[in-house]
Design a protein around this motif. Sequence first.
Motif, PDB file in Angstrom:
ATOM      1  N   GLN A 219       0.826  -1.217   0.000  1.00 58.80           N
ATOM      2  CA  GLN A 219       0.000   0.000   0.000  1.00 58.80           C
ATOM      3  C   GLN A 219       0.857   1.262   0.000  1.00 58.80           C
ATOM      4  OE1 GLN A 219      -3.116  -0.184   2.955  1.00 58.80           O
ATOM      5  NE2 GLN A 219      -4.134  -1.805   1.826  1.00 58.80           N
ATOM      6  N   THR A 220       1.937   1.176  -0.777  1.00 58.29           N
ATOM      7  CA  THR A 220       2.805   2.356  -0.903  1.00 58.29           C
ATOM      8  C   THR A 220       3.173   2.532  -2.385  1.00 58.29           C
ATOM      9  OG1 THR A 220       4.729   0.960  -0.557  1.00 58.29           O
ATOM     10  CG2 THR A 220       3.921   2.199   1.355  1.00 58.29           C
ATOM     11  N   SER A 221       3.624   3.738  -2.702  1.00 62.90           N
ATOM     12  CA  SER A 221       4.085   3.997  -4.068  1.00 62.90           C
ATOM     13  C   SER A 221       5.601   3.939  -4.106  1.00 62.90           C
ATOM     14  CB  SER A 221       3.637   5.390  -4.523  1.00 62.90           C
ATOM     15  OG  SER A 221       2.239   5.428  -4.549  1.00 62.90           O
ATOM     16  N   GLU A 222       6.125   3.173  -5.020  1.00 58.06           N
ATOM     17  CA  GLU A 222       7.575   3.156  -5.202  1.00 58.06           C
ATOM     18  C   GLU A 222       7.894   3.965  -6.446  1.00 58.06           C
ATOM     19  OE1 GLU A 222       9.457  -0.656  -5.063  1.00 58.06           O
ATOM     20  OE2 GLU A 222       8.134  -1.291  -3.443  1.00 58.06           O
ATOM     21  N   ASN A 223       8.909   4.772  -6.319  1.00 63.32           N
ATOM     22  CA  ASN A 223       9.240   5.671  -7.427  1.00 63.32           C
ATOM     23  C   ASN A 223      10.045   4.926  -8.499  1.00 63.32           C
ATOM     24  OD1 ASN A 223       9.072   8.037  -8.680  1.00 63.32           O
ATOM     25  ND2 ASN A 223      10.761   9.030  -7.586  1.00 63.32           N
ATOM     26  N   LEU A 224       9.403   3.938  -9.122  1.00 62.84           N
ATOM     27  CA  LEU A 224      10.103   3.101 -10.096  1.00 62.84           C
ATOM     28  C   LEU A 224       9.521   3.283 -11.491  1.00 62.84           C
ATOM     29  CD1 LEU A 224      10.366  -0.347  -8.296  1.00 62.84           C
ATOM     30  CD2 LEU A 224      12.253   1.168  -8.877  1.00 62.84           C
TER      31      LEU A 224
ATOM     32  N   THR B 219       4.825   3.899 -14.723  1.00 58.43           N
ATOM     33  CA  THR B 219       4.944   4.088 -13.266  1.00 58.43           C
ATOM     34  C   THR B 219       3.647   3.615 -12.617  1.00 58.43           C
ATOM     35  OG1 THR B 219       4.041   6.323 -13.354  1.00 58.43           O
ATOM     36  CG2 THR B 219       6.440   6.122 -13.504  1.00 58.43           C
ATOM     37  N   PHE B 220       3.748   3.148 -11.390  1.00 58.39           N
ATOM     38  CA  PHE B 220       2.573   2.680 -10.633  1.00 58.39           C
ATOM     39  C   PHE B 220       2.512   3.475  -9.322  1.00 58.39           C
ATOM     40  CE2 PHE B 220       4.195  -0.731 -13.195  1.00 58.39           C
ATOM     41  CZ  PHE B 220       3.068  -1.264 -13.803  1.00 58.39           C
ATOM     42  N   ALA B 221       1.362   4.145  -9.087  1.00 58.58           N
ATOM     43  CA  ALA B 221       1.231   4.926  -7.854  1.00 58.58           C
ATOM     44  C   ALA B 221       0.009   4.436  -7.075  1.00 58.58           C
ATOM     45  CB  ALA B 221       1.084   6.406  -8.195  1.00 58.58           C
ATOM     46  N   PHE B 222       0.210   4.132  -5.788  1.00 59.29           N
ATOM     47  CA  PHE B 222      -0.876   3.619  -4.947  1.00 59.29           C
ATOM     48  C   PHE B 222      -1.608   4.793  -4.297  1.00 59.29           C
ATOM     49  CE2 PHE B 222      -2.451   2.053  -0.837  1.00 59.29           C
ATOM     50  CZ  PHE B 222      -3.274   1.037  -1.299  1.00 59.29           C
ATOM     51  N   ASP B 223      -2.940   4.784  -4.442  1.00 53.99           N
ATOM     52  CA  ASP B 223      -3.753   5.839  -3.822  1.00 53.99           C
ATOM     53  C   ASP B 223      -4.308   5.303  -2.504  1.00 53.99           C
ATOM     54  OD1 ASP B 223      -5.266   8.141  -3.404  1.00 53.99           O
ATOM     55  OD2 ASP B 223      -7.017   7.202  -4.367  1.00 53.99           O
ATOM     56  N   GLU B 224      -3.779   5.853  -1.400  1.00 48.57           N
ATOM     57  CA  GLU B 224      -4.150   5.342  -0.066  1.00 48.57           C
ATOM     58  C   GLU B 224      -5.637   5.480   0.211  1.00 48.57           C
ATOM     59  OE1 GLU B 224      -1.726   7.222   2.874  1.00 48.57           O
ATOM     60  OE2 GLU B 224       0.127   6.499   1.944  1.00 48.57           O
ATOM     61  N   LYS B 225      -6.219   6.536  -0.315  1.00 49.66           N
ATOM     62  CA  LYS B 225      -7.619   6.843  -0.020  1.00 49.66           C
ATOM     63  C   LYS B 225      -8.570   5.803  -0.614  1.00 49.66           C
ATOM     64  CE  LYS B 225     -10.372  11.049  -0.017  1.00 49.66           C
ATOM     65  NZ  LYS B 225     -10.459  12.373  -0.636  1.00 49.66           N
ATOM     66  N   THR B 226      -8.314   5.429  -1.864  1.00 49.61           N
ATOM     67  CA  THR B 226      -9.242   4.518  -2.555  1.00 49.61           C
ATOM     68  C   THR B 226      -8.698   3.100  -2.677  1.00 49.61           C
ATOM     69  OG1 THR B 226      -8.250   5.070  -4.683  1.00 49.61           O
ATOM     70  CG2 THR B 226     -10.142   6.403  -3.981  1.00 49.61           C
TER      71      THR B 226
ATOM     72  N   ILE C 282      -4.798   1.889  -8.024  1.00 52.99           N
ATOM     73  CA  ILE C 282      -3.451   2.139  -8.564  1.00 52.99           C
ATOM     74  C   ILE C 282      -3.583   3.068  -9.777  1.00 52.99           C
ATOM     75  CG2 ILE C 282      -1.453   1.097  -9.712  1.00 52.99           C
ATOM     76  CD1 ILE C 282      -1.314   0.079  -7.015  1.00 52.99           C
ATOM     77  N   ILE C 283      -2.733   4.081  -9.823  1.00 51.93           N
ATOM     78  CA  ILE C 283      -2.689   4.977 -11.000  1.00 51.93           C
ATOM     79  C   ILE C 283      -1.458   4.581 -11.814  1.00 51.93           C
ATOM     80  CG2 ILE C 283      -2.508   7.368 -11.779  1.00 51.93           C
ATOM     81  CD1 ILE C 283      -3.534   7.856  -8.689  1.00 51.93           C
ATOM     82  N   ILE C 284      -1.742   4.226 -13.047  1.00 49.52           N
ATOM     83  CA  ILE C 284      -0.654   3.739 -13.911  1.00 49.52           C
ATOM     84  C   ILE C 284      -0.431   4.742 -15.044  1.00 49.52           C
ATOM     85  CG2 ILE C 284       0.125   1.820 -15.374  1.00 49.52           C
ATOM     86  CD1 ILE C 284      -2.230   0.209 -13.968  1.00 49.52           C
ATOM     87  N   THR C 285       0.818   5.135 -15.239  1.00 47.95           N
ATOM     88  CA  THR C 285       1.126   5.986 -16.405  1.00 47.95           C
ATOM     89  C   THR C 285       1.927   5.149 -17.403  1.00 47.95           C
ATOM     90  OG1 THR C 285       3.230   6.750 -15.530  1.00 47.95           O
ATOM     91  CG2 THR C 285       1.292   8.075 -14.972  1.00 47.95           C
TER      92      THR C 285
END
Lengths: 386, 120
Positions: free
Chosen positions: A75-80, A99-106, A109-112
């Motif tokens: 449940q964390t975002s790694e800057n990879l 990139t994969f970013a975890f949204d703690e609220k919901t 995952i936000i993927i670019t």
Amino acid sequence: MESKGDIYKLIFDNAGTGILLSDNKGVILAANKAFCERTEFFEDEIAGKHKFCSFIHPDDKKRVEEIYKNQTEKQTSENLITEFRFLRKDGEVINVASTFAFDEKTGNIIITLLNITEKIEILKALKRRDAILYAINHGINLFLKENSWKKVMPDVLKAIGEAAEVARIYCFENSTDEKTGLLLMNERFEWAYDKKASQINNPKMQGLSYKDAGVLRWQEKLKKGEVVFADINSVDEDERKNMEVLGVKTSVIAPIFINDRWWGFAALDETRKERVWSEGEIETIGVAAGMIGSAIYRQESYETLIAYITEAALRIKEPGFVIKENLVQIKKDVLDDIVSKQSIATKIEIQIKNIEQVNRNIKDLNRLIVERNKDIPEAYRHFISN
Amino acid sequence: MDSSKDCLKNVEILLVISPPERLKDNNIELIRRLTENDREILIITSSQPSQYLHELYEAKGIDSGKISFIDTITKFAMGTVPDGVQRCRFLSSPSDLTSLSIAISESLKEIKKRKNLHCL
């Protein structure tokens, strides 16, 4: 003033990078415009219906799934930034940096996704060019170590063919049809990635005219020293027929010159897939053909020098031998009495000229010896002294 | 030399290697067979005078009407050319390759219409 939600929606919709929103199980919830444009999907075809990982190339899937799982579990975002191959709707593969970013609220995952296909192709072409240059260097060493260029050609072609990642690489030598005067090509050497792609045992590859092969364009360009590029989708009909018969999709053909004489050509074929050749690759193939030409020239020059030295040494070592043989023949002619005195006199006169030439040769050699001239080759000294 | 009479019938290019002591006899035999096969012959000579070869072939019963010469040695050795040698071009020196090339072209033009040309 617009709300924050409106602003984020504006950014999401208009970002130049593809953006996906997916839940903790990987199911796609939303896709922005840039993503849909690059993958040719419509948002409603995938949102809520497919998992993000189902569009990843099978060879990369496990690796990306692990990264995704890691993010959701921790449940964390790694800057990879992760690179992998993504499958478009039409099945074509594109290379992406993601990139994969975890949204703690919901918990989503936000993927670019950034399309880096072109960059990857450029990198691959650069790597191939470097590999070809390395193979050329290897080839030069082989040619220098071995006196017979023909002996090392199979190894040289194999090294270049593997480095260029082509289906086939081969050399043709030119000849002329004595009856028609047409320029012919004759396959001399070949390396192919497998036996099925090989053509060297095809009898049609010997004595084939450029005209009959439908490649007069090659003849015109190659004799001027230009590299030829042939793509089945853009060549004229005659050339296309030739490529179809051989199963070739693209070729690069570079002339081989020996000094200023056009000897033939070296060519690379791709039969398995469409291929875009970079300028760097085409240039290095020209360099490879130049190396082969230099190797042939070096050997021809060496053989000519040895023949010259041997002949010259023979003449000097036994200067009277030829004249003696001729005089024996003249004596026989006199005794046979079947030719005129005038003919006999001419033959004797020729022997006088021969003696004059022998005297000049000995005088020149004496002078070189007295002057300790370094121009006398070592092989010559050796021959004379044994 | 191959004793078969037909060995020269269909050949276009032939390399003949002979021991020096047999050179003269082999030369005569080769010319005889070629003329018997109705070949036109162009001889480029750089060691034997054309007059000598012409007389030798005649003495051996060879039809010299089918033989032309490019003689690079007689003029070089004698300074002059003999009279009465038919179908022969005399060059000043065997090392003058430009003149030799021109002489070959001109000789070939002359016998272009004849079939089965053989160059020795």
